[in-house]
Design a protein around this motif. Structure first.
Motif, short mmCIF file in Angstrom:
data_model
loop_
_atom_site.label_atom_id
_atom_site.label_comp_id
_atom_site.label_asym_id
_atom_site.label_seq_id
_atom_site.Cartn_x
_atom_site.Cartn_y
_atom_site.Cartn_z
N PRO C 90 0.80 -1.24 0.00
CA PRO C 90 0.00 0.00 0.00
C PRO C 90 0.83 1.28 0.00
O PRO C 90 0.53 2.22 -0.74
N ALA C 91 1.90 1.32 0.79
CA ALA C 91 2.70 2.55 0.88
C ALA C 91 3.35 2.88 -0.47
O ALA C 91 3.48 4.04 -0.85
N ILE C 92 3.75 1.85 -1.20
CA ILE C 92 4.35 2.05 -2.51
C ILE C 92 3.27 2.38 -3.53
O ILE C 92 3.44 3.23 -4.40
N TYR C 93 2.13 1.71 -3.40
CA TYR C 93 1.03 1.95 -4.34
C TYR C 93 0.59 3.42 -4.30
O TYR C 93 0.21 4.00 -5.32
N GLU C 94 0.67 4.00 -3.09
CA GLU C 94 0.31 5.41 -2.94
C GLU C 94 1.10 6.31 -3.90
O GLU C 94 0.57 7.27 -4.44
N VAL C 95 2.38 5.99 -4.08
CA VAL C 95 3.22 6.77 -4.99
C VAL C 95 2.73 6.61 -6.44
O VAL C 95 2.75 7.55 -7.22
N PHE C 96 2.27 5.41 -6.76
CA PHE C 96 1.69 5.19 -8.10
C PHE C 96 0.46 6.08 -8.29
O PHE C 96 0.21 6.60 -9.37
N VAL C 97 -0.32 6.24 -7.21
CA VAL C 97 -1.54 7.06 -7.30
C VAL C 97 -1.17 8.53 -7.46
O VAL C 97 -1.71 9.23 -8.32
N ILE C 98 -0.21 9.01 -6.64
CA ILE C 98 0.20 10.41 -6.71
C ILE C 98 0.70 10.76 -8.11
O ILE C 98 0.38 11.80 -8.66
N THR C 99 1.46 9.86 -8.69
CA THR C 99 2.03 10.12 -10.01
C THR C 99 1.07 9.69 -11.13
O THR C 99 1.41 9.82 -12.30
N ARG C 100 -0.08 9.17 -10.75
CA ARG C 100 -1.11 8.68 -11.68
C ARG C 100 -0.57 7.54 -12.55
O ARG C 100 -1.13 7.26 -13.62
N LEU C 101 0.51 6.91 -12.11
CA LEU C 101 1.04 5.78 -12.87
C LEU C 101 0.13 4.56 -12.73
O LEU C 101 0.21 3.63 -13.52
N ASN C 102 -0.73 4.57 -11.72
CA ASN C 102 -1.71 3.48 -11.58
C ASN C 102 -2.66 3.44 -12.78
O ASN C 102 -3.28 2.42 -13.04
N GLU C 103 -2.75 4.56 -13.52
CA GLU C 103 -3.61 4.59 -14.70
C GLU C 103 -2.89 4.03 -15.92
O GLU C 103 -3.51 3.74 -16.94
N ILE C 104 -1.58 3.92 -15.83
CA ILE C 104 -0.80 3.49 -16.98
C ILE C 104 -0.42 2.01 -16.89
O ILE C 104 -0.54 1.26 -17.83
N PHE C 105 -0.02 1.61 -15.69
CA PHE C 105 0.36 0.22 -15.50
C PHE C 105 -0.86 -0.62 -15.18
O PHE C 105 -1.82 -0.14 -14.57
N GLU C 106 -0.81 -1.88 -15.60
CA GLU C 106 -1.87 -2.80 -15.19
C GLU C 106 -1.38 -3.50 -13.93
O GLU C 106 -0.38 -4.22 -13.94
N ILE C 107 -2.07 -3.22 -12.85
CA ILE C 107 -1.63 -3.66 -11.54
C ILE C 107 -2.64 -4.66 -10.96
O ILE C 107 -3.84 -4.39 -10.96
N THR C 108 -2.12 -5.80 -10.51
CA THR C 108 -3.00 -6.80 -9.90
C THR C 108 -2.51 -7.11 -8.49
O THR C 108 -1.36 -6.84 -8.15
N GLU C 109 -3.42 -7.70 -7.70
CA GLU C 109 -3.07 -8.00 -6.30
C GLU C 109 -1.99 -9.06 -6.19
O GLU C 109 -1.10 -8.97 -5.35
N SER C 110 -2.10 -10.10 -7.03
CA SER C 110 -1.18 -11.23 -6.88
C SER C 110 -0.72 -11.73 -8.24
O SER C 110 -1.31 -11.39 -9.28
N VAL C 111 0.33 -12.53 -8.21
CA VAL C 111 0.85 -13.13 -9.44
C VAL C 111 -0.24 -13.99 -10.09
O VAL C 111 -0.43 -13.95 -11.31
#
Lengths: 142, 115, 119
Positions: C90-111
């Protein structure tokens, strides 16, 4: 080069904001956080921040004239090699070549034209669409 | 001391001069506050206003506009706005805009006060 | 403990390369460059590469690792491949949100979930 364009589109982030300075500030922060991740020099970071601020300012103030019904679209693609920023407003556009040179003595104290001049001075590429309501800027990370 | 967004502004008197320390960044939002503050300070007979910009790491054209405005308003009062200790990036910006023709820039606050 | 090389485990599952980053911390510039080189090397070898990058073990990550991920994403796309990120704390994911990179990468919970989206 259709391939180059499809590549670029893959990394684009699009943000649409109301014509408000506070909303612009939030959008700019997210973009600059991405720049910070991509290891740009202090000078390049300053250039991007400046051009972005000027472009958003022009879109909100001069393009949309703070009209609450109009929006500004900010599209950006930031990677370790270059930053591409496109700002589009819903105003009627302007003619960038008709902007007086703010660096000549008689214009030094006039408030207009400095933003447009700075975007050109600090970015590697600056281009407007035909209407003049969209600017596309590129800064390379060298 | 006043702060607005990314800018902190600190005003003090040194001899006959007024020193305004700007810390942070002046974007479009902060430019309004800066303009208001400076307008008040320069509209006094013979006012010398020294902007200590050592820790100003960013200023946009709206912020520069506020400085230019203040310089123009100081003139009929026979006052002046001077700049001290710009960082290299801000110095380059002043040179690019040729505002070095409108403002005297000094390496220290003391030199700026002395003129 | 000082690591000479950033650690990662590379496995292949049904045409998908799963890379598990096993360092708890990815902070050092040199390490980030090494990770970047190794990942880009893997991508270069593959034909329309399918990659899952698993961050489950990573607790701290420097923001410049995100720049490295953007470059990796570009390389994968250039080869018409697919990239998934999984197990981001979660703490790292927050940085993805701030930079809006969560909209660019396809991110899943688990392998496991990432593998399902790559079929």
């Amino acid at each position: 080069m259709p391939n180059a364009f499809s590549r670029i589109e893959d990394l684009e982030t699009t943000v649409v904001i109301l014509s408000e300075l506070a909303a612009a500030h939030e959008a700019e922060k997210a973009l600059l956080a991405r720049v910070a991740c991509c290891r740009y020099s202090d000078a390049a970071t300053f250039a991007i921040k400046l051009a972005l601020e000027e472009g958003m300012n022009n879109a909100i103030k001069h393009g949309n004239k703070f009209d609450a019904d109009k929006t500004v679209e900010l599209v950006y693609d930031i990677s370790e090699d270059r930053a591409i920023i496109t700002i589009t407003d819903q105003g009627c556009g302007f003619n960038p070549s008709a902007v007086p040179d703010p660096t000549v003595d008689e214009n030094l104290e006039k408030p207009t034209g400095r933003g447009v001049m700075l975007m050109h001075a600090y970015m590697d590429e600056v281009a407007y669409n035909a209407t003049g309501n969209q600017v596309r800027m590129v800064k390379r990370n060298t | 001391m006043e702060s607005s967004g990314d800018l902190v502004l600190d005003v003090r008197q040194q001899g006959s001069a007024i020193i305004v320390r700007l810390v942070g960044a002046v974007g479009m939002t902060e430019a309004t506050l800066l303009g208001r503050q400076l307008d008040e300070l320069v509209q006094q007979p013979g006012a010398v206003v020294v902007l200590d910009i050592e820790h100003l790491d960013f200023i946009c054209s709206s912020g520069l506009g506020a400085l230019i405005n203040a310089q123009a308003k100081a003139r009929p009062y026979e006052g002046q706005v001077r700049l001290a200790r710009p960082c290299p990036l801000v110095m380059r910006l002043l040179e690019t805009t040729r505002l070095t023709n409108l403002f005297d820039v000094y390496a220290s606050v003391d030199e700026a006060v002395a003129g | 403990m000082q690591q000479d090389h950033p650690r990662m485990t590379v496995t292949s599952e049904g045409g998908v390369t799963v890379v598990e980053l096993t360092d708890r911390k990815i902070l050092d510039e040199v390490n980030i460059s090494r990770i970047s080189e190794r990942l880009q090397g893997l991508v270069a070898k593959a034909e329309s590469p399918k990659f899952v990058l698993d961050f489950s073990s990573v607790m701290h990550m420097s923001s410049s690792a995100l720049g490295m991920l953007i470059t990796l994403h570009k390389r994968v796309r250039e080869k018409k491949g697919q990239l998934r990120l999984s197990g981001i704390q979660p703490a790292i994911y927050e940085v993805f949100v701030i930079t809006r990179l969560n909209e660019i990468f396809e991110i899943t919970e688990s392998v496991e979930k990432a593998l399902k989206t790559l079929s």
